[in-house]
Enzyme design. Structure first.
Site, PDB file in Angstrom:
ATOM      1  N   ASP A  31      28.932 -18.772  38.580  1.00  0.00           N
ATOM      2  CA  ASP A  31      28.665 -17.344  38.782  1.00  0.00           C
ATOM      3  C   ASP A  31      27.637 -17.191  39.907  1.00  0.00           C
ATOM      4  O   ASP A  31      26.617 -17.878  39.935  1.00  0.00           O
ATOM      5  CB  ASP A  31      28.132 -16.719  37.486  1.00  0.00           C
ATOM      6  CG  ASP A  31      28.090 -15.204  37.566  1.00  0.00           C
ATOM      7  OD1 ASP A  31      28.841 -14.549  36.817  1.00  0.00           O
ATOM      8  OD2 ASP A  31      27.291 -14.661  38.371  1.00  0.00           O
ATOM      9  N   ILE A  32      27.883 -16.254  40.814  1.00  0.00           N
ATOM     10  CA  ILE A  32      27.031 -16.087  41.996  1.00  0.00           C
ATOM     11  C   ILE A  32      25.645 -15.547  41.624  1.00  0.00           C
ATOM     12  O   ILE A  32      24.686 -15.755  42.369  1.00  0.00           O
ATOM     13  CB  ILE A  32      27.728 -15.160  43.027  1.00  0.00           C
ATOM     14  CG1 ILE A  32      27.237 -15.436  44.432  1.00  0.00           C
ATOM     15  CG2 ILE A  32      27.581 -13.701  42.662  1.00  0.00           C
ATOM     16  CD1 ILE A  32      28.088 -14.785  45.510  1.00  0.00           C
ATOM     17  N   ASN A  88      33.903  -9.263  29.466  1.00  0.00           N
ATOM     18  CA  ASN A  88      33.626  -7.833  29.489  1.00  0.00           C
ATOM     19  C   ASN A  88      34.895  -7.088  29.877  1.00  0.00           C
ATOM     20  O   ASN A  88      35.627  -7.517  30.774  1.00  0.00           O
ATOM     21  CB  ASN A  88      32.521  -7.528  30.506  1.00  0.00           C
ATOM     22  CG  ASN A  88      31.200  -8.168  30.133  1.00  0.00           C
ATOM     23  OD1 ASN A  88      30.833  -8.221  28.949  1.00  0.00           O
ATOM     24  ND2 ASN A  88      30.473  -8.673  31.117  1.00  0.00           N
ATOM     25  N   GLU A  96      32.456  -5.626  35.978  1.00  0.00           N
ATOM     26  CA  GLU A  96      32.236  -5.303  37.393  1.00  0.00           C
ATOM     27  C   GLU A  96      33.349  -5.839  38.289  1.00  0.00           C
ATOM     28  O   GLU A  96      33.634  -5.259  39.336  1.00  0.00           O
ATOM     29  CB  GLU A  96      30.886  -5.874  37.854  1.00  0.00           C
ATOM     30  CG  GLU A  96      29.698  -5.194  37.186  1.00  0.00           C
ATOM     31  CD  GLU A  96      28.381  -5.853  37.513  1.00  0.00           C
ATOM     32  OE1 GLU A  96      28.387  -7.030  37.954  1.00  0.00           O
ATOM     33  OE2 GLU A  96      27.337  -5.217  37.317  1.00  0.00           O
ATOM     34  N   VAL A  97      33.915  -6.961  37.899  1.00  0.00           N
ATOM     35  CA  VAL A  97      35.010  -7.549  38.692  1.00  0.00           C
ATOM     36  C   VAL A  97      36.279  -7.471  37.853  1.00  0.00           C
ATOM     37  O   VAL A  97      36.333  -8.003  36.730  1.00  0.00           O
ATOM     38  CB  VAL A  97      34.705  -9.008  39.079  1.00  0.00           C
ATOM     39  CG1 VAL A  97      35.886  -9.613  39.835  1.00  0.00           C
ATOM     40  CG2 VAL A  97      33.429  -9.090  39.919  1.00  0.00           C
ATOM     41  N   HIS A 101      37.880 -12.531  33.396  1.00  0.00           N
ATOM     42  CA  HIS A 101      37.026 -13.714  33.491  1.00  0.00           C
ATOM     43  C   HIS A 101      36.195 -13.836  32.237  1.00  0.00           C
ATOM     44  O   HIS A 101      35.818 -12.837  31.627  1.00  0.00           O
ATOM     45  CB  HIS A 101      36.131 -13.657  34.734  1.00  0.00           C
ATOM     46  CG  HIS A 101      35.304 -12.413  34.832  1.00  0.00           C
ATOM     47  ND1 HIS A 101      35.832 -11.218  35.279  1.00  0.00           N
ATOM     48  CD2 HIS A 101      34.015 -12.165  34.527  1.00  0.00           C
ATOM     49  CE1 HIS A 101      34.885 -10.290  35.257  1.00  0.00           C
ATOM     50  NE2 HIS A 101      33.774 -10.830  34.799  1.00  0.00           N
ATOM     51  N   HIS A 103      32.657 -15.519  30.760  1.00  0.00           N
ATOM     52  CA  HIS A 103      31.364 -16.094  31.119  1.00  0.00           C
ATOM     53  C   HIS A 103      31.035 -17.203  30.121  1.00  0.00           C
ATOM     54  O   HIS A 103      30.925 -16.937  28.912  1.00  0.00           O
ATOM     55  CB  HIS A 103      30.257 -15.039  31.022  1.00  0.00           C
ATOM     56  CG  HIS A 103      30.413 -13.861  31.937  1.00  0.00           C
ATOM     57  ND1 HIS A 103      29.664 -13.697  33.087  1.00  0.00           N
ATOM     58  CD2 HIS A 103      31.222 -12.767  31.869  1.00  0.00           C
ATOM     59  CE1 HIS A 103      29.999 -12.560  33.675  1.00  0.00           C
ATOM     60  NE2 HIS A 103      30.938 -11.968  32.955  1.00  0.00           N
TER      61      HIS A 103
HETATM   62  P1  DGP Z   1      31.387  -8.815  34.869  1.00  0.00           P
HETATM   63  O1  DGP Z   1      30.201  -7.893  34.798  1.00  0.00           O
HETATM   64  O2  DGP Z   1      31.748  -9.359  33.499  1.00  0.00           O
HETATM   65  O3  DGP Z   1      32.552  -8.207  35.604  1.00  0.00           O
HETATM   66  O4  DGP Z   1      30.864 -10.075  35.691  1.00  0.00           O
HETATM   67  C1  DGP Z   1      31.168 -10.301  37.020  1.00  0.00           C
HETATM   68  C2  DGP Z   1      30.424 -11.542  37.436  1.00  0.00           C
HETATM   69  O5  DGP Z   1      30.989 -11.999  38.640  1.00  0.00           O
HETATM   70  C3  DGP Z   1      28.935 -11.350  37.688  1.00  0.00           C
HETATM   71  O6  DGP Z   1      28.196 -12.154  36.765  1.00  0.00           O
HETATM   72  C4  DGP Z   1      28.714 -11.818  39.113  1.00  0.00           C
HETATM   73  C5  DGP Z   1      29.980 -12.566  39.432  1.00  0.00           C
HETATM   74  N1  DGP Z   1      30.416 -12.453  40.802  1.00  0.00           N
HETATM   75  C6  DGP Z   1      30.635 -11.299  41.492  1.00  0.00           C
HETATM   76  N2  DGP Z   1      31.062 -11.569  42.743  1.00  0.00           N
HETATM   77  C7  DGP Z   1      31.147 -12.920  42.818  1.00  0.00           C
HETATM   78  C8  DGP Z   1      31.540 -13.803  43.874  1.00  0.00           C
HETATM   79  O7  DGP Z   1      31.926 -13.410  44.984  1.00  0.00           O
HETATM   80  N3  DGP Z   1      31.478 -15.129  43.607  1.00  0.00           N
HETATM   81  C9  DGP Z   1      31.079 -15.612  42.394  1.00  0.00           C
HETATM   82  N4  DGP Z   1      31.036 -16.940  42.225  1.00  0.00           N
HETATM   83  N5  DGP Z   1      30.703 -14.810  41.381  1.00  0.00           N
HETATM   84  C10 DGP Z   1      30.741 -13.477  41.599  1.00  0.00           C
END
Ligand code: DGP
Length: 116
Positions: A31-32, A88, A96-97, A101, A103
């Site tokens: 996770d970034i 989520n 958010e994405v 996915h 976690h």
């Molecule tokens: P959620 O809130 O459950 O949709 O979590 C989205 C997660 O995705 C958040 O913890 C940050 C991660 N994330 C967002 N953009 C990127 C990216 O470009 N690369 C990676 N590795 N993680 C990302």
């Protein structure tokens, strides 16, 4: 593949990531914005907006995600201390994405599931 989806691009190798695992069904990567010493995202290679779009037809993919989570937890040395696997969904879920996915979190006490 959904062309405007960042996780589809990560799965395809078109965006960089620190990859933990990949097979024909799922991909796991760092996770970034990690919220714990171990914070790995595990995603289906195929695009689904969220878990609500997945059902019986995706049972193998969902099973593989859970299996891979356990394997990564063991490899990262957090299996015995414990860890968490969460997904989520939508606005109230804090998503958010919009590519399903999970976690995988661990490496420290994670506290209650929800802030009080
Ligand atoms: P959620 O809130 O459950 O949709 O979590 C989205 C997660 O995705 C958040 O913890 C940050 C991660 N994330 C967002 N953009 C990127 C990216 O470009 N690369 C990676 N590795 N993680 C990302």
């Amino acid at each position: 593949m959904k062309v405007d989806c960042i996780f589809c691009k990560i799965v395809a190798g078109e965006l960089p990531s620190q990859q933990f695992y990949q097979d024909e069904l799922v991909t796991a990567f760092q996770d970034i914005s990690a919220q714990a010493p171990v914070h790995v995202l595990i995603v289906p290679n195929q695009h689904f907006n969220d878990l609500g779009e997945m059902g019986d037809a995706q049972a193998e993919i969902l099973g593989r995600i859970v299996q891979v989570a356990g394997q990564i937890a063991a490899r990262e040395g957090i299996a015995s201390e414990g860890w968490r696997l969460v997904t989520n969904i939508g606005k109230n879920g804090g998503q958010e994405v919009f590519h399903t996915h999970f976690h995988l979190l661990g490496g420290r006490p994670l506290g209650p599931l929800l802030s009080r």
